[in-house]
Design a protein around this motif. Sequence first.
Motif, PDB file in Angstrom:
ATOM      1  N   UNK A 151      -2.387  -2.953 -12.334  1.00 13.68           N
ATOM      2  CA  UNK A 151      -1.629  -3.876 -12.075  1.00 13.68           C
ATOM      3  C   UNK A 151      -0.318  -3.782 -12.225  1.00 13.68           C
ATOM      4  N   UNK A 152      -0.086  -3.326 -13.541  1.00 19.09           N
ATOM      5  CA  UNK A 152       1.399  -3.116 -14.247  1.00 19.09           C
ATOM      6  C   UNK A 152       2.117  -1.824 -13.382  1.00 19.09           C
ATOM      7  N   UNK A 153       1.213  -0.799 -12.993  1.00 16.07           N
ATOM      8  CA  UNK A 153       1.882   0.152 -12.420  1.00 16.07           C
ATOM      9  C   UNK A 153       2.256  -0.071 -10.897  1.00 16.07           C
ATOM     10  N   UNK A 154       1.058  -0.994 -10.241  1.00 16.63           N
ATOM     11  CA  UNK A 154       1.605  -1.226  -8.912  1.00 16.63           C
ATOM     12  C   UNK A 154       2.731  -2.218  -8.840  1.00 16.63           C
ATOM     13  N   UNK A 155       2.783  -3.043  -9.608  1.00 15.83           N
ATOM     14  CA  UNK A 155       4.032  -4.162  -9.764  1.00 15.83           C
ATOM     15  C   UNK A 155       5.190  -3.365  -9.854  1.00 15.83           C
ATOM     16  N   UNK A 156       5.459  -2.493 -10.901  1.00 17.78           N
ATOM     17  CA  UNK A 156       6.334  -1.585 -10.919  1.00 17.78           C
ATOM     18  C   UNK A 156       7.146  -0.675  -9.634  1.00 17.78           C
ATOM     19  N   UNK A 157       5.830  -0.094  -8.961  1.00 11.49           N
ATOM     20  CA  UNK A 157       6.059   0.527  -7.787  1.00 11.49           C
ATOM     21  C   UNK A 157       6.453  -0.072  -6.603  1.00 11.49           C
ATOM     22  N   UNK A 158       5.973  -1.683  -6.389  1.00 11.89           N
ATOM     23  CA  UNK A 158       6.215  -2.597  -5.436  1.00 11.89           C
ATOM     24  C   UNK A 158       7.696  -3.140  -5.723  1.00 11.89           C
ATOM     25  N   UNK A 159       7.918  -3.279  -7.169  1.00 14.24           N
ATOM     26  CA  UNK A 159       9.387  -3.997  -7.318  1.00 14.24           C
ATOM     27  C   UNK A 159      10.635  -2.622  -7.055  1.00 14.24           C
ATOM     28  N   UNK A 160       9.983  -1.456  -7.488  1.00 12.03           N
ATOM     29  CA  UNK A 160      10.994  -0.231  -7.243  1.00 12.03           C
ATOM     30  C   UNK A 160      11.086   0.226  -5.792  1.00 12.03           C
ATOM     31  N   UNK A 161      10.365  -0.456  -5.016  1.00 10.96           N
ATOM     32  CA  UNK A 161      10.463   0.268  -3.563  1.00 10.96           C
ATOM     33  C   UNK A 161       9.732   1.490  -3.342  1.00 10.96           C
ATOM     34  N   UNK A 162       8.880   2.076  -4.147  1.00  8.82           N
ATOM     35  CA  UNK A 162       8.124   3.255  -4.144  1.00  8.82           C
ATOM     36  C   UNK A 162       6.880   3.204  -3.246  1.00  8.82           C
ATOM     37  N   UNK A 163       6.329   1.764  -3.321  1.00  9.13           N
ATOM     38  CA  UNK A 163       5.204   1.468  -2.428  1.00  9.13           C
ATOM     39  C   UNK A 163       5.303   0.386  -1.626  1.00  9.13           C
ATOM     40  N   UNK A 164       4.726   0.234  -0.729  1.00  7.57           N
ATOM     41  CA  UNK A 164       4.569  -1.090   0.013  1.00  7.57           C
ATOM     42  C   UNK A 164       3.278  -1.859  -0.409  1.00  7.57           C
ATOM     43  N   UNK A 165       2.749  -2.813  -0.396  1.00  2.50           N
ATOM     44  CA  UNK A 165       1.783  -3.533  -0.685  1.00  2.50           C
ATOM     45  C   UNK A 165       0.358  -2.970   0.231  1.00  2.50           C
ATOM     46  N   UNK A 166       0.919  -2.837   1.758  1.00  2.71           N
ATOM     47  CA  UNK A 166      -0.204  -2.452   2.840  1.00  2.71           C
ATOM     48  C   UNK A 166      -0.581  -1.069   2.487  1.00  2.71           C
ATOM     49  N   UNK A 167       0.078  -0.150   1.666  1.00  2.00           N
ATOM     50  CA  UNK A 167      -0.419   1.018   1.407  1.00  2.00           C
ATOM     51  C   UNK A 167      -1.420   1.119   0.202  1.00  2.00           C
ATOM     52  N   UNK A 168      -1.800   0.136  -0.475  1.00  2.46           N
ATOM     53  CA  UNK A 168      -2.637   0.144  -1.576  1.00  2.46           C
ATOM     54  C   UNK A 168      -4.081  -0.466  -1.211  1.00  2.46           C
ATOM     55  N   UNK A 169      -4.977   0.550  -1.810  1.00  4.24           N
ATOM     56  CA  UNK A 169      -6.582  -0.141  -1.598  1.00  4.24           C
ATOM     57  C   UNK A 169      -7.145  -0.209  -2.860  1.00  4.24           C
TER      58      UNK A 169
END
Length: 269
Positions: free
Chosen positions: A16-34
């Motif tokens: 969760x910490x990794x995904x939150x950081x990546x979403x916040x930083x614009x490296x990922x979009x929620x729709x890209x993660x499963x």
Amino acid sequence: MADHTLGIIGAGNMAEAIVRGALRGGVLEGGQVLAAEPRAERREQLAGALGIATTDDNAAAGRCARVLLAVKPQVMDEALASIAGAVGDDATVISIAAGVSTARIDAALAGRGRIVRVMPNTPMLVGAGVCAMAPGARASDEDLAYVRALLGTGGTVVDVEEGMMDAVTAVSGSGPAYFFYFVEAMVAAGVAEGLPEGTASMLAGATCVGAGKLLIESGEAPATLRARVTSPGGTTQRAVESLDADGVAEALHRAVRAAAERSRQLGAS
Ligand SMILES: NC(=O)c1ccc[n+]([C@@H]2O[C@H](COP(=O)([O-])OP(=O)(O)OC[C@H]3O[C@@H](n4cnc5c(N)ncnc54)[C@H](OP(=O)(O)O)[C@@H]3O)[C@@H](O)[C@H]2O)c1
């Protein structure tokens, strides 16, 4: 599933910490993660909070182009078995599990995917973590660049050789707990000297955080900064002499060695 570029096996605290950081930083979009996770309640919570897709099927997440292994080391063998037939030959497989070598993951996945091992720490939760990253045998520069971007949003990424991972675990993986231990002791000591607990907590916590910021931002050695607050014959000198007399540096050395030994044991089991 085709548009999920990052599959997660074990969507717990660190994932969760990794995904939150990546979403916040614009490296990922929620729709890209499963994210594959056994608990229905946890899946619902994550889907709601982060806007990511979730599943109870590890193999579905294992088919993504990038796979983040974020289960506890004790269940890693079971988790690897569940994705072994799903991981693509060309996948980037990132493991954050303490003590689990890239060779062990490689063997369990029968040589599919290219593995990168990472040791993060919990300050990633507030974007102030530090991660050590070690490439597995076939990891490419692109794999490392991806991991650096993914984890860089949660803090600093440091390159290490895999043989250093037990020491890394003992210093930065477990390190936040040493710091909290130190702050707890400082607060108790402040209370014993007559401060209200809330005041002691604020003074000790803010002092430690500020000293850490000064250390990083000044780029100076800790010994230099310590000398600067230690006037000859003053209060700090008296305190440091007391710490030395009690063997605090040696005690910390023993603690780090014990953690590194435990990391080696966990890796061997
Ligand atoms: N926490 C730290 O400070 C830290 C620092 C560096 C590295 N790490 C590493 O990060 C990893 C994750 O730690 P964490 O603190 O995030 O643990 P965690 O919160 O317990 O997360 C692990 C998640 O994996 C799920 N899970 C269990 N068995 C599974 C399986 N077979 N397939 C898929 N998911 C499964 C768990 O679900 P249930 O809750 O239902 O079991 C849980 O949600 C560990 O390997 C640890 O060594 C942690």
